[in-house]
Design an enzyme around this catalytic site. Structure first.
Site, short mmCIF file in Angstrom:
data_model
loop_
_atom_site.label_atom_id
_atom_site.label_comp_id
_atom_site.label_asym_id
_atom_site.label_seq_id
_atom_site.Cartn_x
_atom_site.Cartn_y
_atom_site.Cartn_z
N LYS A 145 0.85 -1.20 0.00
CA LYS A 145 0.00 0.00 0.00
C LYS A 145 0.88 1.25 0.00
O LYS A 145 2.01 1.20 0.49
CB LYS A 145 -0.86 0.01 1.27
CG LYS A 145 -2.01 -0.96 1.27
CD LYS A 145 -2.86 -0.77 2.52
CE LYS A 145 -3.98 -1.81 2.58
NZ LYS A 145 -4.99 -1.62 1.52
N ARG A 166 -10.32 -11.53 1.72
CA ARG A 166 -11.15 -12.59 1.14
C ARG A 166 -10.47 -13.95 1.20
O ARG A 166 -11.12 -14.98 1.20
CB ARG A 166 -11.55 -12.18 -0.28
CG ARG A 166 -10.40 -12.00 -1.21
CD ARG A 166 -10.77 -11.19 -2.44
NE ARG A 166 -10.83 -9.75 -2.18
CZ ARG A 166 -11.17 -8.85 -3.08
NH1 ARG A 166 -11.52 -9.21 -4.30
NH2 ARG A 166 -11.18 -7.57 -2.78
N1 BES Z 1 -8.20 -3.75 4.35
C1 BES Z 1 -8.30 -3.37 2.99
C2 BES Z 1 -9.57 -2.60 2.68
C3 BES Z 1 -9.62 -1.16 3.13
C4 BES Z 1 -8.98 -0.19 2.41
C5 BES Z 1 -10.36 -0.80 4.22
C6 BES Z 1 -9.07 1.14 2.81
C7 BES Z 1 -10.46 0.51 4.60
C8 BES Z 1 -9.81 1.48 3.91
C9 BES Z 1 -8.27 -4.59 2.08
O1 BES Z 1 -7.52 -5.65 2.52
C10 BES Z 1 -7.71 -4.15 0.79
O2 BES Z 1 -6.57 -3.80 0.76
N2 BES Z 1 -8.51 -4.16 -0.25
C11 BES Z 1 -8.08 -3.72 -1.54
C12 BES Z 1 -8.68 -4.65 -2.56
C13 BES Z 1 -8.12 -4.45 -3.93
C14 BES Z 1 -6.67 -4.83 -3.98
C15 BES Z 1 -8.92 -5.29 -4.89
C16 BES Z 1 -8.58 -2.29 -1.72
O3 BES Z 1 -9.70 -1.98 -1.31
O4 BES Z 1 -7.83 -1.49 -2.24
MN MN Z 2 -5.49 -5.46 1.90
#
Ligand code: BES
Ligand code: MN
Ligand code: ZN
Length: 497
Positions: free
Chosen positions: A281, A355
């Site tokens: 991230k 997931r």
């Molecule tokens: N924990 C995150 C989701 C999230 C992101 C929650 C920002 C709250 C704020 C999750 O594990 C994630 O990183 N999801 C990705 C999915 C994507 C790679 C398809 C996302 O939402 O960017």
């Molecule tokens: Mn994630």
């Protein structure tokens, strides 16, 4: 804080502060009018003198009352009488406790709930008083040597009701539920506000074990990585292998009904820190990914709450707990893993880790032959894009279950909004090399995440609640909210009360 119900008459009352409501144009509620008479029109006079209209959330503290056993009066605006909704009522409660907190009063008596709130009964109003007061007073102090606030003086709040058995009983039920929900929310906020270096998967597991010791009917089991290996949880374990902290599957079993009754299974995502893995991230706000275990914490607290309220239900809580970090041993984009259900998954983005934990946990849930399975997870940023930060996203393979959850959300003031999970979306999860891919591209990300989960939850009624936008606040008042504890608690309560 100690909350209790009291049906004392006004002239018997002695307290540090009496909380009374008034409407727009300074119309007094019945008890406010009584008290006004009692002190020769003092209230009417001061409201007028200071030009306080009675808008929702207006407050006026009268700091001294001559010749009364009541030391102070806090007047709280409720807005227009005909327009008093649950939301406005909560706003007034927040204003009341904020003012009370700084008043110096050690105890208070509130009659705010005498106001009629649209579609809400006395039990609800009492319950909300406890929830909103506790919620507003909460502050995370665990890791500060010195707190910035002076200690709270207020230690007791009495809720004034009319005499009469039914009234008192209704109020007592509201009080009991309110205490349990407020406590559950605070537990979640305490756990979730802890940083990733303290709140690890093992730490979460220890908290669960502590809860297990508090309630006789609550059994807690912790499955470690060797157990997960035996179960074939290749998806869950693939995330954990990029972390030095061992993963845990926390299992809580509350038995409040006969063992013939099939349980409700609650699943909560317990990623104690989500750096994204190799699909790292960006740095900005990455600290907030310590909140990626809010679903898990909410499930721990909700199962404990069911035990505390002695709900005549069987409830199972499952919390897959892991970190998601980049490492030489971490998942790589393109890796293909085999889930417990047997489906192979191509990991196209290691940041879609939730997931992966959840799909194996959903497969595990089947052994309980559950009546329903509800998972709660901070699953997608896309859910925040779609819905903002007010409702959680709801996706389900069963309309009746979805309707019940929506209703519970409304009652509990912890709303959800349903999104479709039509088969049409499944296309997006196609992989050239495995049974499915773990991401579905940029369109409808909250939905494709749920579609992924739906492939593992075909054997029972299932709902998924994406709490990415609701589990914590970002910005200046950053912190966990305690949601969706009220929603889950209400859903359980609705089954039996
Ligand atoms: N924990 C995150 C989701 C999230 C992101 C929650 C920002 C709250 C704020 C999750 O594990 C994630 O990183 N999801 C990705 C999915 C994507 C790679 C398809 C996302 O939402 O960017
Ligand atoms: Mn994630
Ligand atoms: Zn995550």
């Amino acid at each position: 804080m100690d909350y209790s119900i009291s049906s004392d008459l006004l002239d018997q009352l002695a307290c540090d502060c009496l909380i009374l409501g008034f409407y727009s144009k300074r119309k007094l509620t019945p008890r406010a009018a009584d008290f006004d008479q009692h002190c020769q029109g003092l209230i009417t006079r001061i409201l007028k003198r200071d030009g306080v209209e009675g808008k929702a959330g207006d407050t006026l503290l009268i700091n001294q009352i001559a010749d009364a056993k009541i030391e102070r009066v806090l007047l709280v605006g409720l807005g227009k009488r005909e327009e008093l909704t649950g939301t406005i009522y909560r706003k007034a409660l927040t204003a009341a406790i904020q003012s009370l907190k700084g008043s110096g009063a050690r105890n208070a008596v509130s009659a705010l709930h005498e106001a009629e709130v649209k579609e809400r009964d006395l039990g609800w109003k009492i319950r909300q008083t406890v929830e909103v007061f506790e919620h507003t007073l909460y502050k995370f102090t665990k890791l500060k040597k010195k707190s910035d606030d002076k200690p709270l003086r207020l230690s007791a709040v009495q809720l004034l009701t009319d005499e009469g058995e039914q009234q008192v009983q209704e109020a007592e039920i509201g009080l009991r539920q309110g205490r349990a929900i407020a406590k559950g929310m605070i537990q979640v906020r305490e756990l979730a506000n802890l940083p990733g270096n303290i709140c690890t998967p093992s730490y979460l597991a220890e908290q669960a074990e502590k809860l297990g010791k508090l309630h006789k009917k609550l059994k807690v089991k912790i499955l470690d990585e060797a157990d997960l290996e035996k179960l074939g949880m290749g998806a869950f374990l693939s995330v954990a292998k990029g972390s030095r902290q061992p993963a845990k599957l926390i299992v809580l079993e509350y038995q409040g009904a006969s063992d013939k009754v099939k349980p409700i299974v609650l699943i909560g995502k317990g990623v104690t820190f989500d750096a994204g893995g190799i699909s790292l991230k960006p740095a900005a706000n990455m600290d907030e990914m310590k909140y990626d275990m809010c679903g898990g914490a909410s499930v721990l607290s909700t199962v404990a709450l069911a035990a505390e309220l002695e709900l005549p239900l069987n409830v199972v809580g499952l919390v897959p707990a892991s970190e998601n970090l980049p490492d030489g041993n971490a998942n790589k984009p393109g890796d293909i893993i085999t889930s417990m259900a047997g489906l192979t998954i191509e990991i196209l983005n290691t940041d879609a880790e939730g997931r992966l934990l959840l799909c194996d946990t959903l497969a595990y849930a089947a052994r309980y032959e559950p009546t329903v399975v509800i998972d709660v997870a901070t699953l997608t940023g896309a859910c925040i894009v779609a819905l903002g930060r007010h409702p959680s996203g709801l996706m389900s393979n069963d309309d009746e279950l979805a309707a019940r959850i929506i209703r519970a959300g409304e009652r509990a003031c912890d709303p959800v909004w349903r999104l479709p999970i039509w088969d049409d979306y499944q296309e997006q999860l196609k992989s050239n090399f495995a049974d499915l891919a773990n991401i579905g591209g940029p369109d409808g990300g909250a939905i494709t995440a749920a579609c992924f989960l739906s492939r593992f939850s075909k054997d029972y009624k299932w709902a998924h609640v994406d709490i990415a936008g609701t589990a914590w606040k970002t910005g200046n008042d950053k912190g966990a909210t305690g949601r969706p504890v009220p929603l889950l608690a209400q859903y359980l309560i609705d089954q039996v009360w």
